[in-house]
Design a protein around this motif. Structure first.
Motif, PDB file in Angstrom:
ATOM      1  N   ALA A   1       5.392   0.490  10.555  1.00  0.00           N
ATOM      2  CA  ALA A   1       6.439   0.497  11.583  1.00  0.00           C
ATOM      3  C   ALA A   1       5.969  -0.221  12.848  1.00  0.00           C
ATOM      4  O   ALA A   1       6.735  -0.966  13.470  1.00  0.00           O
ATOM      5  N   MET A   2       4.709  -0.039  13.199  1.00  0.00           N
ATOM      6  CA  MET A   2       4.160  -0.714  14.376  1.00  0.00           C
ATOM      7  C   MET A   2       4.116  -2.234  14.164  1.00  0.00           C
ATOM      8  O   MET A   2       4.446  -3.007  15.068  1.00  0.00           O
ATOM      9  N   GLU A   3       3.718  -2.664  12.979  1.00  0.00           N
ATOM     10  CA  GLU A   3       3.682  -4.095  12.663  1.00  0.00           C
ATOM     11  C   GLU A   3       5.089  -4.690  12.708  1.00  0.00           C
ATOM     12  O   GLU A   3       5.291  -5.781  13.240  1.00  0.00           O
TER      13      GLU A   3
ATOM     14  N   GLU B   1       0.196   7.751   7.632  1.00  0.00           N
ATOM     15  CA  GLU B   1      -0.550   6.842   8.509  1.00  0.00           C
ATOM     16  C   GLU B   1      -0.194   5.384   8.211  1.00  0.00           C
ATOM     17  O   GLU B   1      -0.004   4.585   9.133  1.00  0.00           O
ATOM     18  N   VAL B   2      -0.092   5.055   6.930  1.00  0.00           N
ATOM     19  CA  VAL B   2       0.266   3.684   6.546  1.00  0.00           C
ATOM     20  C   VAL B   2       1.695   3.373   6.973  1.00  0.00           C
ATOM     21  O   VAL B   2       1.987   2.272   7.456  1.00  0.00           O
ATOM     22  N   GLN B   3       2.602   4.336   6.848  1.00  0.00           N
ATOM     23  CA  GLN B   3       3.989   4.136   7.283  1.00  0.00           C
ATOM     24  C   GLN B   3       4.049   3.885   8.790  1.00  0.00           C
ATOM     25  O   GLN B   3       4.811   3.025   9.253  1.00  0.00           O
TER      26      GLN B   3
ATOM     27  N   LYS C   1       0.841  -1.203   0.000  1.00  0.00           N
ATOM     28  CA  LYS C   1       0.000   0.000   0.000  1.00  0.00           C
ATOM     29  C   LYS C   1       0.874   1.252   0.000  1.00  0.00           C
ATOM     30  O   LYS C   1       0.564   2.233  -0.684  1.00  0.00           O
ATOM     31  N   MET C   2       1.977   1.241   0.759  1.00  0.00           N
ATOM     32  CA  MET C   2       2.890   2.388   0.767  1.00  0.00           C
ATOM     33  C   MET C   2       3.461   2.628  -0.624  1.00  0.00           C
ATOM     34  O   MET C   2       3.541   3.767  -1.072  1.00  0.00           O
TER      35      MET C   2
END
Length: 108
Positions: free
Chosen positions: A97-99, A91-93, A65-66
């Protein structure tokens, strides 16, 4: 016994038994996977197995998606649309990063 010695013995046995012959892709170069250079080999193998089974990890879906958002951003000149795309990309980045952090903590 060391793992590399065990692996070597098993590969030699499989070669003697002929179980390494006529495998899919035999005699062809390995597929180019530049994204695999950014993660450890164990995780890369796990991701590849999941992808071949049709189950992509959330981290990989977010990376795709990024990439799509970056491509859309590069082709957009309208300032309002660019701002919206940049917001969505950030937001996707952050989620990516959280994942990635969650995966690292899980396997650590």
């Amino acid at each position: 016994m060391r793992w590399d010695k065990i692996a070597e013995r098993r590969m030699l046995k499989a070669t003697r038994d002929g179980t390494l012959e006529r495998l899919e892709g035999e005699g062809k170069p390995l597929p180019d996977r530049p994204e695999a250079a950014l993660i450890d080999s164990g995780t890369g193998v796990g991701h590849r197995i999941m992808a071949e089974a049709g189950a992509l990890p959330r981290e990989i879906e977010l990376k795709k998606k990024m990439d799509a958002l970056r491509e859309a951003l590069a082709g957009t000149e309208d300032p309002v649309a660019r701002k919206a795309l940049m917001t969505e990309l950030s937001e996707v980045q952050m989620r990516h990063a959280m994942e990635a952090e969650a995966r690292r903590k899980f396997f650590a």
